[in-house]
Write a protein that holds these residues in place. Structure first.
Motif, PDB file in Angstrom:
ATOM      1  N   PHE A 172      -1.293  17.377   3.772  1.00 28.07           N
ATOM      2  CA  PHE A 172      -2.291  17.207   2.988  1.00 28.07           C
ATOM      3  C   PHE A 172      -3.803  16.858   3.819  1.00 28.07           C
ATOM      4  CE2 PHE A 172       1.173  17.034   0.008  1.00 28.07           C
ATOM      5  CZ  PHE A 172       0.551  17.667  -1.167  1.00 28.07           C
ATOM      6  N   LEU A 204      -2.613  -2.670  -3.980  1.00 27.99           N
ATOM      7  CA  LEU A 204      -2.729  -2.115  -5.156  1.00 27.99           C
ATOM      8  C   LEU A 204      -1.959  -2.825  -6.081  1.00 27.99           C
ATOM      9  CD1 LEU A 204      -2.799   1.626  -4.172  1.00 27.99           C
ATOM     10  CD2 LEU A 204      -4.594   0.236  -5.307  1.00 27.99           C
ATOM     11  N   LEU A 205      -2.343  -3.308  -7.250  1.00 26.47           N
ATOM     12  CA  LEU A 205      -1.145  -3.972  -8.038  1.00 26.47           C
ATOM     13  C   LEU A 205      -0.285  -3.045  -8.582  1.00 26.47           C
ATOM     14  CD1 LEU A 205      -4.253  -5.459 -10.678  1.00 26.47           C
ATOM     15  CD2 LEU A 205      -2.999  -6.516  -8.755  1.00 26.47           C
ATOM     16  N   CYS A 263       0.763  -1.183  -0.100  1.00 23.82           N
ATOM     17  CA  CYS A 263       0.167   0.028  -0.025  1.00 23.82           C
ATOM     18  C   CYS A 263       0.917   1.117  -0.006  1.00 23.82           C
ATOM     19  CB  CYS A 263      -1.004  -0.111   1.111  1.00 23.82           C
ATOM     20  SG  CYS A 263      -2.238   1.083   0.780  1.00 23.82           S
ATOM     21  N   ASP A 264       0.798   2.029   1.138  1.00 25.87           N
ATOM     22  CA  ASP A 264       1.453   3.357   1.014  1.00 25.87           C
ATOM     23  C   ASP A 264       2.906   3.074   1.289  1.00 25.87           C
ATOM     24  OD1 ASP A 264      -1.002   4.203   0.270  1.00 25.87           O
ATOM     25  OD2 ASP A 264      -1.453   5.215   2.216  1.00 25.87           O
ATOM     26  N   SER A 315       2.689   3.939  -6.140  1.00 32.58           N
ATOM     27  CA  SER A 315       3.530   3.105  -7.024  1.00 32.58           C
ATOM     28  C   SER A 315       5.110   4.023  -7.268  1.00 32.58           C
ATOM     29  CB  SER A 315       2.858   2.609  -8.183  1.00 32.58           C
ATOM     30  OG  SER A 315       2.149   3.681  -8.743  1.00 32.58           O
ATOM     31  N   ARG A 316       4.863   5.224  -7.719  1.00 34.11           N
ATOM     32  CA  ARG A 316       6.011   5.740  -8.223  1.00 34.11           C
ATOM     33  C   ARG A 316       6.816   6.049  -6.923  1.00 34.11           C
ATOM     34  NH1 ARG A 316       4.224  10.904 -10.523  1.00 34.11           N
ATOM     35  NH2 ARG A 316       3.129   9.331 -12.278  1.00 34.11           N
ATOM     36  N   GLU A 352      -2.947  10.618 -10.237  1.00 26.61           N
ATOM     37  CA  GLU A 352      -2.869   9.655  -9.440  1.00 26.61           C
ATOM     38  C   GLU A 352      -3.796   8.362  -9.984  1.00 26.61           C
ATOM     39  OE1 GLU A 352      -1.951  11.471  -5.134  1.00 26.61           O
ATOM     40  OE2 GLU A 352      -3.909  11.032  -5.862  1.00 26.61           O
ATOM     41  N   ARG A 400      -9.181   9.638  -0.914  1.00 29.49           N
ATOM     42  CA  ARG A 400      -8.002   9.617  -0.358  1.00 29.49           C
ATOM     43  C   ARG A 400      -7.201  10.356  -1.458  1.00 29.49           C
ATOM     44  NH1 ARG A 400      -4.036   5.765   2.040  1.00 29.49           N
ATOM     45  NH2 ARG A 400      -4.331   4.452   0.166  1.00 29.49           N
ATOM     46  N   VAL A 404      -4.511  12.811   3.471  1.00 28.48           N
ATOM     47  CA  VAL A 404      -4.694  12.084   1.996  1.00 28.48           C
ATOM     48  C   VAL A 404      -3.504  11.814   1.356  1.00 28.48           C
ATOM     49  CG1 VAL A 404      -6.633  12.439   0.570  1.00 28.48           C
ATOM     50  CG2 VAL A 404      -5.946  14.284   1.725  1.00 28.48           C
ATOM     51  N   VAL A 405      -3.343  10.875   0.631  1.00 27.02           N
ATOM     52  CA  VAL A 405      -2.090  10.289   0.270  1.00 27.02           C
ATOM     53  C   VAL A 405      -1.746  11.268  -0.911  1.00 27.02           C
ATOM     54  CG1 VAL A 405      -0.856   8.473  -1.152  1.00 27.02           C
ATOM     55  CG2 VAL A 405      -2.484   8.107   0.466  1.00 27.02           C
ATOM     56  N   PRO A 406      -0.684  11.957  -1.053  1.00 27.42           N
ATOM     57  CA  PRO A 406      -0.334  13.193  -1.879  1.00 27.42           C
ATOM     58  C   PRO A 406       0.020  12.505  -3.136  1.00 27.42           C
ATOM     59  CG  PRO A 406       1.392  12.773  -0.242  1.00 27.42           C
ATOM     60  CD  PRO A 406       0.530  11.932   0.131  1.00 27.42           C
ATOM     61  N   GLU A 407       0.472  11.367  -3.383  1.00 22.85           N
ATOM     62  CA  GLU A 407       1.088  10.785  -4.466  1.00 22.85           C
ATOM     63  C   GLU A 407       0.735   9.329  -4.514  1.00 22.85           C
ATOM     64  OE1 GLU A 407       5.004  11.913  -7.079  1.00 22.85           O
ATOM     65  OE2 GLU A 407       4.949  12.287  -5.016  1.00 22.85           O
ATOM     66  N   LEU A 408       0.253   8.570  -5.504  1.00 22.51           N
ATOM     67  CA  LEU A 408      -0.006   7.342  -5.324  1.00 22.51           C
ATOM     68  C   LEU A 408       1.238   6.688  -5.089  1.00 22.51           C
ATOM     69  CD1 LEU A 408      -2.450   5.984  -5.090  1.00 22.51           C
ATOM     70  CD2 LEU A 408      -2.148   4.975  -7.273  1.00 22.51           C
ATOM     71  N   GLY A 435      -6.886  -0.319   6.243  1.00 19.71           N
ATOM     72  CA  GLY A 435      -7.649  -1.018   5.219  1.00 19.71           C
ATOM     73  C   GLY A 435      -8.327  -2.457   5.523  1.00 19.71           C
ATOM     74  N   PHE A 450      -9.480   3.218   1.580  1.00 12.18           N
ATOM     75  CA  PHE A 450      -7.806   3.022   1.810  1.00 12.18           C
ATOM     76  C   PHE A 450      -7.352   2.253   0.470  1.00 12.18           C
ATOM     77  CE2 PHE A 450      -4.197   0.953   3.856  1.00 12.18           C
ATOM     78  CZ  PHE A 450      -3.821   2.083   4.666  1.00 12.18           C
TER      79      PHE A 450
END
Lengths: 337, 144
Positions: A38, A83-84, A10-11, A47-48, B93, B87, A41-45, A137, B67
């Protein structure tokens, strides 16, 4: 057996090295500081971020353990659930190292990692034990008979407990992450100020959870107070304390119910919400009353980490199980059903 | 585009569930549903009804993806992809999530908090709006 564990479901990106049930190093690149800015909230998804983090983390984990890739006996990696795109970063790194060094690779389910994390701190736990995994989650209850032998007893039907904490904290403008924020606010609040109806299911013996109704009730109470101009610091503290008490007692009730019904010999708490003071306190107290030992690992082993993945992977490898290069990421995968 | 708005009033989460189960019957491959409405308005409950209406087995947990960002439910007439933008902060994203591939895929895509990124949604999106009237009553507007 020296195993490198990799976690990126995840994160958080994490890498760890575990040898014979001992953590030699464990690193987590957390994004909490960035999240806070933020407002939850997750600022950047992920995977990167995972891609940027993964190689430096693995190298630092080796360095802290005073090892090189030559010293490893295998690689364990989280392949589900998550997340894949995020899972694939960890999987690709794991496969590349395994291929280049001709090492065995084993895929580990993230939830199985959580359920056995306490063993890294306490050694063998009397079984069968009831394990509660509770995080942003997940909110799931398991009966663990032994390694690789577990059964799902119940899970949330709507919101995870950690998610409810985050959403109510945001509603009350208490900040992020919601668990600690609600915990702080509730210190001066009255946990009996507001009462919530406990969720009921069609079958009375269900060990499932539901937090959506309590979340909505908080919203409606808050909305009513706003309309009347009654939102004071005390009101917020009371609502936070009452909400926390309700969630903690549902979690603890179900856990001890499961212990009783299945004749379990211990209970184990795992996942990020294990950081909540009231949940730990109530579980310890109620488990004590019931004469059941209760194991709550230190926070570094409760939240997402790679040590638990390395440990579970090592146990699988020792039992002769291994994955091959076709190992793929799986987004949704329940265990023990 | 001509659109017709149907407004339903439900007086319990179970009624919201039933409304969605009924609505699911008319859904077809490639449909995208955007759910919009505040916390506690019944969006997740609606998705539970959609899953039931599509025939997703009862033992599959249909829960909030706030989540996880994405849950997939299989075993029904069509696969249901359940997204949640709660989120997320930046539209880029969504690209990382590969949302376009899901929307153009073989299942049905339903998105909670879809109004956070309205321009990410295709023109064919069906919008469903939720309003809290009182403790148990919800007004649900379906744009047909």
């Amino acid at each position: 057996m020296r195993i490198l564990g990799i976690e990126s479901s995840c994160d958080e990106t994490a890498a760890a090295i575990v040898s014979e049930g001992r953590v030699l190093s464990s690193l987590v690149a957390t994004q909490h500081d960035v999240h806070a800015r933020f407002g939850g909230v997750v600022p950047e998804l992920a995977s990167r971020r995972h891609m940027e983090n993964i190689v430096p983390l693995i190298l630092t984990a080796l360095e802290e353990a005073d090892l090189t890739l030559d010293d490893l006996d295998g690689i364990a990696v989280t392949y589900a659930p998550g997340l894949l795109g995020s899972l694939l970063v960890g999987l690709s790194a794991a496969k590349a190292i395994a291929y280049a060094r001709n090492l065995p690779i084993i895929g580990v389910n993230h939830l199985e990692g959580h359920l056995h994390a306490a063993e890294l701190e306490y050694g063998a736990i009397p079984s069968p034990y009831v394990g509660l995994v509770v995080s942003g989650g997940h909110t799931s209850l398991y009966l663990v008979h032994g390694f690789g032998n577990l059964k799902l007893l119940g899970a949330t039907r709507d919101d995870a407990a950690g998610e409810a904490f985050d959403k109510v904290a945001k509603l009350l403008e208490l900040g992020y992450p919601g668990g600690p924020a609600i915990d702080r606010a509730s210190l001066t609040g009255n946990p009996k100020a507001f009462r919530f109806t406990k969720p009921r299911f069609s079958s009375d013996d269900s060990l499932d959870f539901s937090f959506s109704g309590i979340k909505t009730a908080c919203l409606l109470i808050h909305r009513g107070a706003v309309a009347k101009g009654d939102v004071s610091e005390q009101f917020t503290a009371d609502l936070a304390a009452s909400f926390q008490e309700a969630v903690a007692s549902i979690l603890v009730d179900r856990t001890l119910d499961a212990v009783r019904r299945h004749g379990a010999r211990a209970c184990v708490l795992a996942g990020g919400v294990a950081a909540n003071r009231r949940l730990r306190e109530l579980l310890k107290q109620r488990a004590d009353d019931a004469g059941v030992p209760c194991f709550i690992p230190p926070m570094a082993l409760c939240t997402d980490n790679a040590a638990m993945i390395a440990y579970v992977g090592a146990r699988h490898l020792e039992a002769g199980r291994r994955s091959d290069y076709t190992l793929n990421a799986v987004a949704n995968q329940e265990i023990g059903i | 585009m001509n659109s017709r708005i149907m407004t339903h009033t439900t007086t319990s989460p179970d009624e919201t569930f039933e409304l969605a189960a009924e609505y699911a019957r008319r859904l077809k491959r490639g449909d995208v549903l955007a759910l919009e409405g505040e916390l506690g308005a019944g969006k997740t409950r609606f998705v539970q009804g959609l899953a039931a209406g599509l025939g997703v087995p009862e033992n599959v947990y249909v829960r909030s993806p706030s989540f996880a960002l994405l849950n997939e439910y299989k075993g029904g007439r069509l696969t249901l992809f359940h997204f949640d933008f709660y989120r997320l902060v930046k539209q880029s994203e969504l690209m990382d999530l590969g949302i376009e591939e899901y929307m153009d895929g073989d299942g049905i895509t339903v998105i909670e908090w879809a109004d956070r990124f309205p321009t990410a949604l295709p023109a064919r999106t069906k919008h469903i709006r939720f309003h809290i009237v009182d403790d148990n009553t919800r007004e649900i507007q379906v744009v047909l």
